[in-house]
Motif scaffolding. Sequence first.
Motif, PDB file in Angstrom:
ATOM      1  N   ARG A 163      41.573  65.881  71.307  1.00 52.87           N
ATOM      2  CA  ARG A 163      40.163  65.862  71.698  1.00 52.87           C
ATOM      3  C   ARG A 163      39.375  66.669  70.668  1.00 52.87           C
ATOM      4  O   ARG A 163      39.730  67.807  70.358  1.00 52.87           O
ATOM      5  N   LEU A 164      38.342  66.039  70.114  1.00 48.92           N
ATOM      6  CA  LEU A 164      37.452  66.738  69.184  1.00 48.92           C
ATOM      7  C   LEU A 164      36.421  67.516  69.976  1.00 48.92           C
ATOM      8  O   LEU A 164      35.954  67.073  71.024  1.00 48.92           O
ATOM      9  N   ARG A 165      36.032  68.670  69.449  1.00 43.03           N
ATOM     10  CA  ARG A 165      35.034  69.503  70.114  1.00 43.03           C
ATOM     11  C   ARG A 165      33.871  69.745  69.157  1.00 43.03           C
ATOM     12  O   ARG A 165      34.062  70.231  68.046  1.00 43.03           O
ATOM     13  N   TYR A 166      32.671  69.391  69.594  1.00 44.66           N
ATOM     14  CA  TYR A 166      31.458  69.573  68.797  1.00 44.66           C
ATOM     15  C   TYR A 166      31.164  71.060  68.627  1.00 44.66           C
ATOM     16  O   TYR A 166      31.199  71.824  69.579  1.00 44.66           O
ATOM     17  N   ARG A 167      30.858  71.480  67.394  1.00 45.40           N
ATOM     18  CA  ARG A 167      30.600  72.893  67.095  1.00 45.40           C
ATOM     19  C   ARG A 167      29.193  73.121  66.540  1.00 45.40           C
ATOM     20  O   ARG A 167      28.977  74.023  65.748  1.00 45.40           O
ATOM     21  N   GLY A 168      28.229  72.289  66.939  1.00 45.28           N
ATOM     22  CA  GLY A 168      26.849  72.500  66.521  1.00 45.28           C
ATOM     23  C   GLY A 168      26.426  71.735  65.290  1.00 45.28           C
ATOM     24  O   GLY A 168      25.274  71.791  64.900  1.00 45.28           O
ATOM     25  N   SER A 169      27.347  71.049  64.657  1.00 49.97           N
ATOM     26  CA  SER A 169      27.050  70.285  63.454  1.00 49.97           C
ATOM     27  C   SER A 169      27.968  69.069  63.424  1.00 49.97           C
ATOM     28  O   SER A 169      29.131  69.156  63.829  1.00 49.97           O
ATOM     29  N   ALA A 170      27.417  67.968  62.935  1.00 52.92           N
ATOM     30  CA  ALA A 170      28.232  66.754  62.865  1.00 52.92           C
ATOM     31  C   ALA A 170      29.377  66.891  61.869  1.00 52.92           C
ATOM     32  O   ALA A 170      30.357  66.159  61.928  1.00 52.92           O
ATOM     33  N   SER A 171      29.279  67.850  60.949  1.00 49.83           N
ATOM     34  CA  SER A 171      30.318  68.016  59.939  1.00 49.83           C
ATOM     35  C   SER A 171      31.334  69.106  60.301  1.00 49.83           C
ATOM     36  O   SER A 171      32.255  69.369  59.544  1.00 49.83           O
ATOM     37  N   THR A 172      31.183  69.736  61.458  1.00 51.25           N
ATOM     38  CA  THR A 172      32.115  70.781  61.874  1.00 51.25           C
ATOM     39  C   THR A 172      32.538  70.537  63.313  1.00 51.25           C
ATOM     40  O   THR A 172      31.711  70.379  64.196  1.00 51.25           O
ATOM     41  N   PHE A 185      39.670  77.677  63.523  1.00 52.74           N
ATOM     42  CA  PHE A 185      39.620  76.782  64.673  1.00 52.74           C
ATOM     43  C   PHE A 185      38.694  75.594  64.478  1.00 52.74           C
ATOM     44  O   PHE A 185      38.642  74.715  65.318  1.00 52.74           O
ATOM     45  N   ALA A 186      37.907  75.564  63.395  1.00 57.71           N
ATOM     46  CA  ALA A 186      36.953  74.475  63.186  1.00 57.71           C
ATOM     47  C   ALA A 186      36.988  74.013  61.741  1.00 57.71           C
ATOM     48  O   ALA A 186      37.270  74.794  60.830  1.00 57.71           O
ATOM     49  N   GLY A 187      36.690  72.735  61.552  1.00 58.14           N
ATOM     50  CA  GLY A 187      36.649  72.154  60.219  1.00 58.14           C
ATOM     51  C   GLY A 187      35.958  70.812  60.282  1.00 58.14           C
ATOM     52  O   GLY A 187      35.359  70.459  61.296  1.00 58.14           O
ATOM     53  N   THR A 188      36.054  70.056  59.235  1.00 62.24           N
ATOM     54  CA  THR A 188      35.442  68.738  59.228  1.00 62.24           C
ATOM     55  C   THR A 188      36.256  67.798  60.122  1.00 62.24           C
ATOM     56  O   THR A 188      37.442  68.054  60.378  1.00 62.24           O
ATOM     57  N   PRO A 189      35.644  66.726  60.605  1.00 64.86           N
ATOM     58  CA  PRO A 189      36.429  65.765  61.383  1.00 64.86           C
ATOM     59  C   PRO A 189      37.629  65.232  60.608  1.00 64.86           C
ATOM     60  O   PRO A 189      38.695  65.009  61.177  1.00 64.86           O
ATOM     61  N   GLU A 190      37.480  65.077  59.296  1.00 65.91           N
ATOM     62  CA  GLU A 190      38.594  64.605  58.471  1.00 65.91           C
ATOM     63  C   GLU A 190      39.733  65.618  58.461  1.00 65.91           C
ATOM     64  O   GLU A 190      40.901  65.241  58.521  1.00 65.91           O
TER      65      GLU A 190
END
Length: 55
Positions: free
Chosen positions: A2-11, A34-39
């Motif tokens: 599950r992806l979690r949104y972190r305030g930016s579409a790139s993170t 704990f966060a990075g790009t969707p890729e």
Amino acid sequence: MRLRYRGSASTCGFALCLASTDKYEDTILPNGVFAGTPEDTLDCVCSLYLATPHI
């Protein structure tokens, strides 16, 4: 996964579902955050899935 949104579409962060508890656990990327790009998150999940031996 599950992806979690972190305030930016790139993170984003991500969590993996543990079969033993049927709950999601936050997961750390190989670079130690704990966060990075969707890729980055998809690459990490794919490498975990493909590297795990299936019984």
